[in-house]
Design an enzyme around this catalytic site. Structure first.
Site, mmCIF file in Angstrom:
data_model
loop_
_atom_site.group_PDB
_atom_site.id
_atom_site.type_symbol
_atom_site.label_atom_id
_atom_site.label_comp_id
_atom_site.label_asym_id
_atom_site.label_seq_id
_atom_site.Cartn_x
_atom_site.Cartn_y
_atom_site.Cartn_z
ATOM 1 C CG ASP A 1 -1.520 1.297 1.599
ATOM 2 O OD1 ASP A 1 -1.626 2.167 0.708
ATOM 3 O OD2 ASP A 1 -1.913 1.469 2.773
ATOM 4 C CD GLN B 1 -1.386 1.374 -3.837
ATOM 5 O OE1 GLN B 1 -1.263 2.055 -2.831
ATOM 6 N NE2 GLN B 1 -0.946 0.136 -3.905
ATOM 7 C CD GLU B 2 -2.882 4.925 2.510
ATOM 8 O OE1 GLU B 2 -2.596 6.137 2.404
ATOM 9 O OE2 GLU B 2 -2.480 4.207 3.451
ATOM 10 C CD GLU B 3 -6.051 8.286 -0.851
ATOM 11 O OE1 GLU B 3 -5.545 9.213 -0.210
ATOM 12 O OE2 GLU B 3 -5.436 7.692 -1.766
ATOM 13 C CD1 TRP C 1 5.653 3.395 -1.455
ATOM 14 C CD2 TRP C 1 7.886 3.149 -1.440
ATOM 15 N NE1 TRP C 1 6.108 3.739 -0.204
ATOM 16 C CE2 TRP C 1 7.475 3.599 -0.159
ATOM 17 C CE3 TRP C 1 9.237 2.923 -1.672
ATOM 18 C CZ2 TRP C 1 8.379 3.821 0.878
ATOM 19 C CZ3 TRP C 1 10.138 3.141 -0.636
ATOM 20 C CH2 TRP C 1 9.714 3.586 0.615
ATOM 21 N N GLY D 1 4.833 9.706 -8.816
ATOM 22 C CA GLY D 1 3.629 10.501 -9.068
ATOM 23 C C GLY D 1 3.633 11.790 -8.272
#
Length: 675
Positions: free
Chosen positions: A452, A469-471, A582, A585
């Site tokens: 994550d 990504q995490e949300e 990771w 962005g």
């Protein structure tokens, strides 16, 4: 006959030179360019040869060069076919390359040879290293310059030989194949279990009885006997101190008695439980959401009273105090999925005390928000799709037929000081790597440790406007949201690992294009503790305002230790890791640097890596090449760390940017035979 035709052709050609026609037609050119001794289409060959030579004129030995070119083209086609078979997607075209200007500007001649615009075609140049010079001549001017430099490099490096040491995705270890025996569920000083252990080991799931705790080491529960609220009572509206849960129970009980509940009813109940925030909390997103969903899909008026009923079960489902997962302390909490659903139902109605203030002096300023108030206001398309996912989760967990019955574990890990300073002396070598430009961590990475790309405040903007990504991960696995209740902000040497969460939804898109795509039937098997065999690792990368900041070795060390904290296993039988770009962005991370950092952390942890580039074909191509070089040269983590030190030293001095992969290649040539 052939001799006669040849003489006739020569006569016509000589005449045309003496008396050229002022308006020579294409048909006449075809006649003049027809060679009876060469049955190939000379016009087409001239066109191709012109392209191959960058527009140069046809030489007098055209027939011979045409034949050579035809053979070269055949070889090139075979190479293209071979590459297309081995990879579903070719490396990205030059358009994707321009997204990182510094990379194109800094590539050296030999780098240009391995990354010309022709890579956007069906074949990559490195794959076709054996192709003839005419193949290189067909490329852009920058490619031709690269070919010139290649000629000076008599023996090409393994960067250029087109080889790859990457493995197939199926070669990496996954759960449950590598699952090690857990033994009986038990609690300890560092492992809190909120279900009755004896009952669980006998086959049933019951809440663990315990004491109410109201201090800074535990979650302050709305049902606590020490939790009070001030309400205005009587004709004179006199402020009166009452038990908080009594007020919550009164207002939510009113909802459960109704067959259908409107958004206005929900809003009134929430505000009555939080009178301080009247006229401060908007509910336009929740209201607009219910209005915009078609009637045949709009089950929400009947779902709201069910969520209220679930929230009121809190004293029955969660009797034992929940410890906070605090900074600097390795600890874990195991809850049942029913307990999680009850806690999230209370978050829906914003019942958790002391969790609404966000100023630096607030009691829980170092924890993420948990009450859903921020999700209900400021309508947007994003909020609509988020609410669809959240409502579907509650639709499942409030149905007796589909209510999940397993457990979920949340573990905070801390890296010891002895593990932080030993990178330079690490002798571990690179492990297995699979790189894919398409696919997703949560699907193709099923059964692996799934990374994550977290915020240090776990969950990031899942209850606000965030939708990366995490949300997205937290929306399709809403049980992850409960971690925000008890997980303090992650420190530089910490991570959070969640084992056993269930996926409830499917999705498509990212950010503004995100859409809830319907229910997901999660058929993952469960382990001995009835946890879904899904492991999610939350590690937060640094956010760089200026990209050059990341080349400070202090910050590189921080990222190495953060990744290693998560990748480091606690024994044998650990699954391999599914990760990607990771910290890139919006966080401005260098994809090449972040990839090397994760390669090093995985090697030190002795685990393989599945790396998903999310459509970045160029990164996929380059990462495969550099991994092959590191494996071929038996490069240790310590040696690669030394190269990173040299590279970062060059970058922080402020000179022209050089790609990390290019730097490694130039300082890591293969050994050559001395015979």
């Amino acid at each position: 006959m052939i001799i006669t035709l040849h003489l006739l052709y020569s006569l016509i050609r000589d005449m045309s030179k003496k008396h050229p026609h002022p308006n020579d037609s294409s048909q006449m050119r075809d006649v003049l360019e027809f060679d009876p001794l060469n049955k190939s289409d000379t016009k087409q060959n001239r066109k191709e040869s012109s392209s191959q030579d960058g527009g140069s004129s046809i030489s007098s030995s055209h027939a011979a060069s045409s034949t050579s070119h035809t053979a070269s083209s055949t070889s090139h086609t075979a190479s293209s076919t071979s590459h297309t078979t081995s990879s579903l997607h070719a490396p990205s075209s030059s358009s994707s390359r321009t997204s990182s200007p510094s990379r194109g500007a800094s590539s050296s001649p030999s780098r240009g040879a391995s990354s010309s615009p022709s890579r956007g075609a069906s074949s990559s140049p490195s794959r076709g290293a054996s192709s003839s010079p005419s193949r290189g001549a067909s490329s852009s001017p920058s490619r031709r310059e690269a070919v010139g430099h290649e000629k000076r490099d008599e023996q090409p490096t393994c960067w250029d030989d087109g080889s790859s040491s990457c493995c197939e995705l199926g070669d990496l270890k996954r759960l449950p194949q590598c699952n090690r025996p857990l033994g009986r569920l038990d609690f300890s000083s560092s492992h809190t279990v909120l279900v009755d252990v004896a009952s669980f080991n006998s086959g049933s799931v019951r809440p663990q009885k315990g004491r109410d705790m109201w201090n800074s080491n535990f979650v302050k529960m709305p049902s606590s006997w020490s939790s009070f609220a001030t309400v205005k009572t009587g004709f004179t509206k006199t402020p009166t101190k009452v038990r908080r849960w009594d007020e919550i129970h009164k207002h939510l009980k009113g909802l459960t008695k109704k067959t259908t509940v409107s958004v206005k009813d929900v809003e009134e109940a929430i505000i009555k439980c939080n009178p301080k925030y009247k006229d401060q909390w908007p509910f336009d997103a929740l209201s607009s959401f219910v209005k915009c969903i078609p009637k045949e899909e709009n089950y929400f008026p009947t779902l709201f009273p069910k969520i209220a009923k679930l929230a009121l079960m809190l004293p029955d489902y969660v009797d034992k105090a929940i410890p906070l997962l605090q900074r600097g302390k390795a600890a874990s909490i195991t809850l049942s999925q029913v307990q999680i659903s009850c806690l999230l139902a209370n978050a829906f109605f914003c019942t958790f005390p002391h969790r609404n203030a966000t100023n630096p002096t607030a009691e829980y300023h170092n924890y993420p928000s948990i009450n859903f108030s921020s999700l209900f206001g400021k309508w947007s398309e994003r909020k609509r799709e988020k609410l669809r996912a959240i409502m579907h989760y509650f639709h499942v967990v409030t149905d007796e037929r589909s209510r999940p019955t397993g457990l979920v574990t949340f573990e905070r890990r801390c890296l010891r000081d002895t593990d932080v300073s030993s990178w330079k002396s690490c002798n571990e070598k690179m492990r297995k790597l699979h790189v894919a430009s398409h696919g997703a961590i949560e699907t193709e990475g099923t059964g692996m440790l799934q990374v994550d790309f977290a915020c240090n405040m776990i969950g990031g903007g899942v209850l606000g406007a965030g939708l990366v990504q995490e949300e997205i991960l937290f929306l399709i696995n809403p049980e992850l949201i409960v971690s925000r209740l008890f997980t303090e902000k992650l420190d530089d040497n910490e991570c959070l690992i969640i084992t056993g969460s269930q996926q409830f939804s499917r999705y498509s898109g990212f950010g503004d294009t995100f859409e809830w795509a319907g229910p997901h039937e999660d058929h993952l098997p469960r382990d001995e503790w009835r946890r879904k065999q899904r492991q999610i690792l939350a590690i937060d990368a640094l956010h760089f305002r200026h990209s050059r900041e990341q080349y400070s070795m202090r910050k590189v060390m921080r990222e190495l230790n953060k990744a290693y904290c998560g990748f480091k296993g606690d024994g044998s039988g650990e699954p391999d890791i599914a990760t990607g770009k990771w910290g890139c962005g919006a966080f401005n991370g260098d994809p090449q640097l972040k990839a090397v950092i994760q390669l090093m952390a995985a090697a030190r942890a002795k685990r393989g890596l599945a790396f998903f580039t999310f459509g970045d074909d160029l990164l996929k191509y380059d990462l495969e090449r550099i991994h092959h070089l590191l494996l071929k040269e038996a490069t240790t983590v310590g040696k690669l760390f030394g190269l990173l030190e040299d590279y970062c030293s060059d970058q922080v001095r402020g000179g022209p940017h050089v790609d990390l992969f290019e730097f490694i290649r130039n300082h890591h040539r293969p050994s050559r035979s001395q015979l």
